[in-house]
Design a protein around this motif. Structure first.
Motif, PDB file in Angstrom:
ATOM      1  N   CYS A  42      22.484  93.197  25.016  1.00 27.77           N
ATOM      2  CA  CYS A  42      23.124  92.446  27.223  1.00 27.77           C
ATOM      3  C   CYS A  42      22.095  91.312  26.949  1.00 27.77           C
ATOM      4  CB  CYS A  42      22.583  92.891  28.200  1.00 27.77           C
ATOM      5  SG  CYS A  42      21.447  94.113  28.129  1.00 27.77           S
ATOM      6  N   SER A  43      22.678  90.374  27.407  1.00 30.11           N
ATOM      7  CA  SER A  43      22.374  88.946  27.525  1.00 30.11           C
ATOM      8  C   SER A  43      23.455  87.925  28.202  1.00 30.11           C
ATOM      9  CB  SER A  43      22.408  88.476  26.240  1.00 30.11           C
ATOM     10  OG  SER A  43      21.932  87.023  25.903  1.00 30.11           O
ATOM     11  N   TYR A  45      23.312  84.867  28.021  1.00 30.05           N
ATOM     12  CA  TYR A  45      24.212  83.393  26.799  1.00 30.05           C
ATOM     13  C   TYR A  45      25.086  84.458  25.852  1.00 30.05           C
ATOM     14  CZ  TYR A  45      19.378  81.542  27.623  1.00 30.05           C
ATOM     15  OH  TYR A  45      18.296  81.506  28.582  1.00 30.05           O
ATOM     16  N   ALA A  46      25.912  83.200  25.621  1.00 26.10           N
ATOM     17  CA  ALA A  46      26.699  83.912  25.026  1.00 26.10           C
ATOM     18  C   ALA A  46      26.405  84.687  23.865  1.00 26.10           C
ATOM     19  CB  ALA A  46      27.410  82.449  24.765  1.00 26.10           C
ATOM     20  N   GLU A  47      27.029  85.106  23.124  1.00 23.89           N
ATOM     21  CA  GLU A  47      27.273  86.350  22.058  1.00 23.89           C
ATOM     22  C   GLU A  47      27.425  85.110  20.678  1.00 23.89           C
ATOM     23  OE1 GLU A  47      28.114  90.373  19.849  1.00 23.89           O
ATOM     24  OE2 GLU A  47      29.832  89.430  21.140  1.00 23.89           O
ATOM     25  N   ASN A  64      27.285  91.410  28.940  1.00 24.57           N
ATOM     26  CA  ASN A  64      26.562  90.044  29.285  1.00 24.57           C
ATOM     27  C   ASN A  64      26.548  90.265  31.106  1.00 24.57           C
ATOM     28  OD1 ASN A  64      28.132  87.613  27.893  1.00 24.57           O
ATOM     29  ND2 ASN A  64      30.473  88.386  28.887  1.00 24.57           N
TER      30      ASN A  64
END
Length: 98
Positions: A42-43, A45-47, A64
């Motif tokens: 998970c982040s 930011y964009a993958e 996300n």
């Protein structure tokens, strides 16, 4: 701690943006401790290409940040797929993992 309790942990939600260790390094350490344990990355930011590479290394999906009830659905999918060993395809956003 993960090494000691890995058999009791059903799923790891791994935030890849951490201050002291990269998400890539953390993921690889988790896999070294328990090769088949489910891990959702998970982040906020964009993958990235780096995260895409972790999917090839066995990550079970991507979430996300921030979470809400709708985008937590992959958690149930991963747990259900692991418990039935059905090989269900997991889809989270634009990422699909077998």
């Amino acid at each position: 701690m993960f090494e000691q309790k890995s058999d009791d942990i059903e799923l790891v939600l791994l935030d890849v943006a951490m201050p002291e260790m990269s998400g890539v390094e953390a993921f690889r350490r988790l896999r070294a401790a328990r090769a088949n344990g489910p891990v959702l990355l998970c982040s906020g930011y964009a993958e990235t290409a780096e995260l895409q590479a972790l999917h090839l290394e066995g990550a079970d999906g991507f979430l996300n940040n921030p979470f809400d009830v709708v985008n937590l659905a992959p958690v149930r999918t991963v747990l259900d797929a692991r418990s039935t060993a059905s090989g269900t395809l997991l889809s989270a956003g634009e990422v699909a993992v077998a």
